[in-house]
Write a protein that holds these residues in place. Structure first.
Motif, PDB file in Angstrom:
ATOM      1  N   PRO A   1       0.818  -1.223   0.000  1.00 50.99           N
ATOM      2  CA  PRO A   1       0.000   0.000   0.000  1.00 50.99           C
ATOM      3  C   PRO A   1       0.849   1.269   0.000  1.00 50.99           C
ATOM      4  O   PRO A   1       0.412   2.305  -0.502  1.00 50.99           O
ATOM      5  CB  PRO A   1      -0.812  -0.124   1.296  1.00 50.99           C
ATOM      6  CG  PRO A   1      -0.894  -1.586   1.529  1.00 50.99           C
ATOM      7  CD  PRO A   1       0.397  -2.160   1.052  1.00 50.99           C
ATOM      8  N   GLY A   2       2.046   1.213   0.538  1.00 47.78           N
ATOM      9  CA  GLY A   2       2.914   2.384   0.547  1.00 47.78           C
ATOM     10  C   GLY A   2       3.622   2.614  -0.780  1.00 47.78           C
ATOM     11  O   GLY A   2       4.441   3.530  -0.887  1.00 47.78           O
ATOM     12  N   GLY A   3       3.351   1.776  -1.767  1.00 43.89           N
ATOM     13  CA  GLY A   3       3.944   1.951  -3.081  1.00 43.89           C
ATOM     14  C   GLY A   3       5.277   1.259  -3.245  1.00 43.89           C
ATOM     15  O   GLY A   3       5.948   1.455  -4.259  1.00 43.89           O
ATOM     16  N   ARG A   4       5.648   0.449  -2.313  1.00 46.11           N
ATOM     17  CA  ARG A   4       6.925  -0.264  -2.409  1.00 46.11           C
ATOM     18  C   ARG A   4       6.699  -1.615  -3.062  1.00 46.11           C
ATOM     19  O   ARG A   4       5.657  -2.246  -2.897  1.00 46.11           O
ATOM     20  CB  ARG A   4       7.539  -0.432  -1.022  1.00 46.11           C
ATOM     21  CG  ARG A   4       7.813   0.896  -0.336  1.00 46.11           C
ATOM     22  CD  ARG A   4       8.231   0.725   1.103  1.00 46.11           C
ATOM     23  NE  ARG A   4       9.478   0.014   1.219  1.00 46.11           N
ATOM     24  CZ  ARG A   4      10.048  -0.299   2.381  1.00 46.11           C
ATOM     25  NH1 ARG A   4       9.469   0.059   3.511  1.00 46.11           N
ATOM     26  NH2 ARG A   4      11.191  -0.942   2.415  1.00 46.11           N
ATOM     27  N   GLU A   5       7.698  -2.092  -3.813  1.00 38.29           N
ATOM     28  CA  GLU A   5       7.602  -3.361  -4.518  1.00 38.29           C
ATOM     29  C   GLU A   5       8.397  -4.422  -3.784  1.00 38.29           C
ATOM     30  O   GLU A   5       9.523  -4.175  -3.331  1.00 38.29           O
ATOM     31  CB  GLU A   5       8.122  -3.208  -5.957  1.00 38.29           C
ATOM     32  CG  GLU A   5       7.266  -2.271  -6.802  1.00 38.29           C
ATOM     33  CD  GLU A   5       7.810  -2.125  -8.205  1.00 38.29           C
ATOM     34  OE1 GLU A   5       8.970  -2.555  -8.426  1.00 38.29           O
ATOM     35  OE2 GLU A   5       7.109  -1.580  -9.071  1.00 38.29           O
ATOM     36  N   LEU A   6       7.793  -5.608  -3.715  1.00 39.85           N
ATOM     37  CA  LEU A   6       8.431  -6.735  -3.038  1.00 39.85           C
ATOM     38  C   LEU A   6       8.524  -7.903  -4.011  1.00 39.85           C
ATOM     39  O   LEU A   6       7.576  -8.189  -4.752  1.00 39.85           O
ATOM     40  CB  LEU A   6       7.632  -7.159  -1.801  1.00 39.85           C
ATOM     41  CG  LEU A   6       7.417  -6.117  -0.695  1.00 39.85           C
ATOM     42  CD1 LEU A   6       6.555  -6.698   0.408  1.00 39.85           C
ATOM     43  CD2 LEU A   6       8.755  -5.647  -0.137  1.00 39.85           C
ATOM     44  N   TYR A   7       9.631  -8.596  -3.972  1.00 37.51           N
ATOM     45  CA  TYR A   7       9.771  -9.871  -4.670  1.00 37.51           C
ATOM     46  C   TYR A   7       9.371 -10.959  -3.693  1.00 37.51           C
ATOM     47  O   TYR A   7       9.862 -11.002  -2.557  1.00 37.51           O
ATOM     48  CB  TYR A   7      11.215 -10.082  -5.128  1.00 37.51           C
ATOM     49  CG  TYR A   7      11.597  -9.245  -6.326  1.00 37.51           C
ATOM     50  CD1 TYR A   7      10.863  -9.337  -7.498  1.00 37.51           C
ATOM     51  CD2 TYR A   7      12.678  -8.383  -6.275  1.00 37.51           C
ATOM     52  CE1 TYR A   7      11.206  -8.582  -8.598  1.00 37.51           C
ATOM     53  CE2 TYR A   7      13.030  -7.622  -7.375  1.00 37.51           C
ATOM     54  CZ  TYR A   7      12.285  -7.718  -8.538  1.00 37.51           C
ATOM     55  OH  TYR A   7      12.625  -6.962  -9.627  1.00 37.51           O
TER      56      TYR A   7
END
Length: 448
Positions: A88-94
């Protein structure tokens, strides 16, 4: 890079899958939660989450009160178990997610274990790695360039020495190239020395042939002259006159061709320099001993050692002819000036006799005037100067006789000047005349 990241996620997933246990009261636990210290720090970039029935039941402290939304994702590439999600904070996770079964048979539970790594941290780590690689490769490149430069210097240093020696030969500081060179350039050095030897030998043979021609023609000309006198004594003046004209013509052409043969020229005299100051002083003294020479006032002050780019014999031939021509036509004084610039020197010979533009002018460079000895001298001067890419200038607007020519010079250091120790000689016939006289507007360059 993606394959490496996937393998890292697989290892993390396997470690956590082994650590998940079910307590007797049915609570899920992680037996070794500190496998990675980042799991215990909030928002550290490394996360895990255990879901059951689509709802998170256990998660790493690094997630805090949040969770990894696994509902929307797309595979990273075809057939890959890893994918990318956005928080939700706009960060991308693998993320690497698989199902796991825990608990005793009969009461086993099917869970979903997801392990995630922060995309930004991975990108930063990759950028740091690339910069580290850049610095290392740049250092390697600098070392290779320096090594290549050193190798080129070592390889080309014999050629640089050869170039310096060739320049010394051209400047007249050395007669031949030094043979103490590496074996790779020794054949070239030997060939260049042979070329210089052959050139010197050609000039020597040309002068010898010129001398032989002069001696061979002496006797026939003497016989013709005697025959001319006999005809005059017998009253055949007209025949004697025609014969004498032909003899004079032969002598003129022979003298001119002999002078040409004796001329080194710019190519043959490559690297030859003449001390103009010393040569000019010597020629002035010679002129004072010739007919009418003692009656004239010779104005000349030798400058400090002046090296001009010309064969010494050729320079002596030029200046000797000009001084001799001035001696014959001067009324009372002859002036020799050397006007020096950074790259050249202008030699001016002036006499107080009739100018070249007057009716009583001395022979000039015309076809009819070449029969006389004075005109021939100027023609010879012009021929020699032409071989050096220069020319004789005659000031036809001046009321007296003024001729000049320009040659390239080589500068001499102050130490060399001091070492030479030359001073103007004490003589009643040599007086100071440093007046700079400009040629009249009627000056023009004369070509043969």
């Amino acid at each position: 890079m993606l394959e490496t990241l996937g393998r890292d996620l697989d290892v993390r997933w396997s470690d956590l899958a082994r650590d998940i246990t079910v307590a007797p009261d049915g609570e899920l636990k992680i037996s070794q939660p500190e496998r990675d210290s980042r799991y215990g720090r909030f928002d550290s970039g490394a996360y895990w989450q255990v879901s059951e029935g689509g709802h998170p039941v256990l998660r790493s402290p690094s997630l805090g009160d949040g969770q990894v939304d696994l509902a929307r994702h797309a595979p990273m590439h075809d057939g890959s178990p890893w994918y990318e999600v956005e928080t939700p904070g706009g960060r991308e996770l693998y993320v690497a997610e698989r199902e796991i079964t825990v608990g005793p048979p009969g009461s086993a539970r099917t869970l979903s274990l997801a392990v995630a790594l922060d995309h930004d941290q991975i990108v930063a780590a990759r950028a740091a790695f690339l910069w580290d690689m850049f610095y290392v490769l740049a250092l390697i490149a600098l070392v290779l360039v320096a090594a290549a430069g050193l190798q080129l210097h070592v390889i080309l240093s014999p050629l640089a020495r050869l170039r310096a020696e060739l320049n010394a030969v051209r400047e007249g500081e050395s007669a031949r190239l030094n043979l103490a060179v590496p074996a790779e350039v020794e054949p070239l050095t030997i060939d260049l020395n042979r070329l210089l030897d052959g050139q010197e030998e050609l000039v020597k043979k040309a002068r010898e042939r010129a001398g032989s021609l002069a001696h061979g023609l002496k006797t026939p000309i003497a016989v013709f002259s005697a025959e001319c006198r006999r005809l005059e004594s017998e009253g055949q003046g007209e025949s004697a006159k025609r014969l004498r004209e032909q003899i004079t013509s032969i002598q003129t052409h022979v003298e001119r061709e002999l002078a040409r043969a004796r001329t080194h020229g710019a190519t043959a005299a490559l690297g030859a320099y003449v001390d103009a100051s010393k040569t000019a002083e010597r020629l002035v003294r010679v002129m004072t001993r010739l007919p009418r020479g003692e009656e004239l006032e010779w104005r000349y002050v030798p400058p400090d050692r002046l090296m001009l780019q010309m064969d010494p014999d050729d320079f002596g031939e030029i200046l000797g002819n000009l001084l001799d021509n001035a001696r014959k036509w001067a009324k009372g004084a002859v002036s020799l000036r050397i006007e020096v610039s950074d790259t050249s020197a202008r030699i001016v010979v002036e006499d107080d006799g009739p100018g070249f533009g007057s009716d009583a002018a001395p022979p000039s460079l015309t076809a009819g005037d070449r029969e006389s000895s004075a005109g021939l001298g100027l023609v010879i001067v012009q021929d020699i100067l032409a071989a050096y890419g220069s020319a004789l200038w005659i000031d036809r607007a001046a009321p007296n006789g003024v001729v000049s020519f320009t040659l390239a010079r080589r500068s001499v250091t102050a130490a060399a000047q001091a070492a030479s120790g030359r001073r103007p000689p004490a003589s009643t016939r040599l007086i100071v005349d440093w007046r700079v006289q400009q040629a009249g507007e009627g000056s023009r360059q004369v070509h043969p």
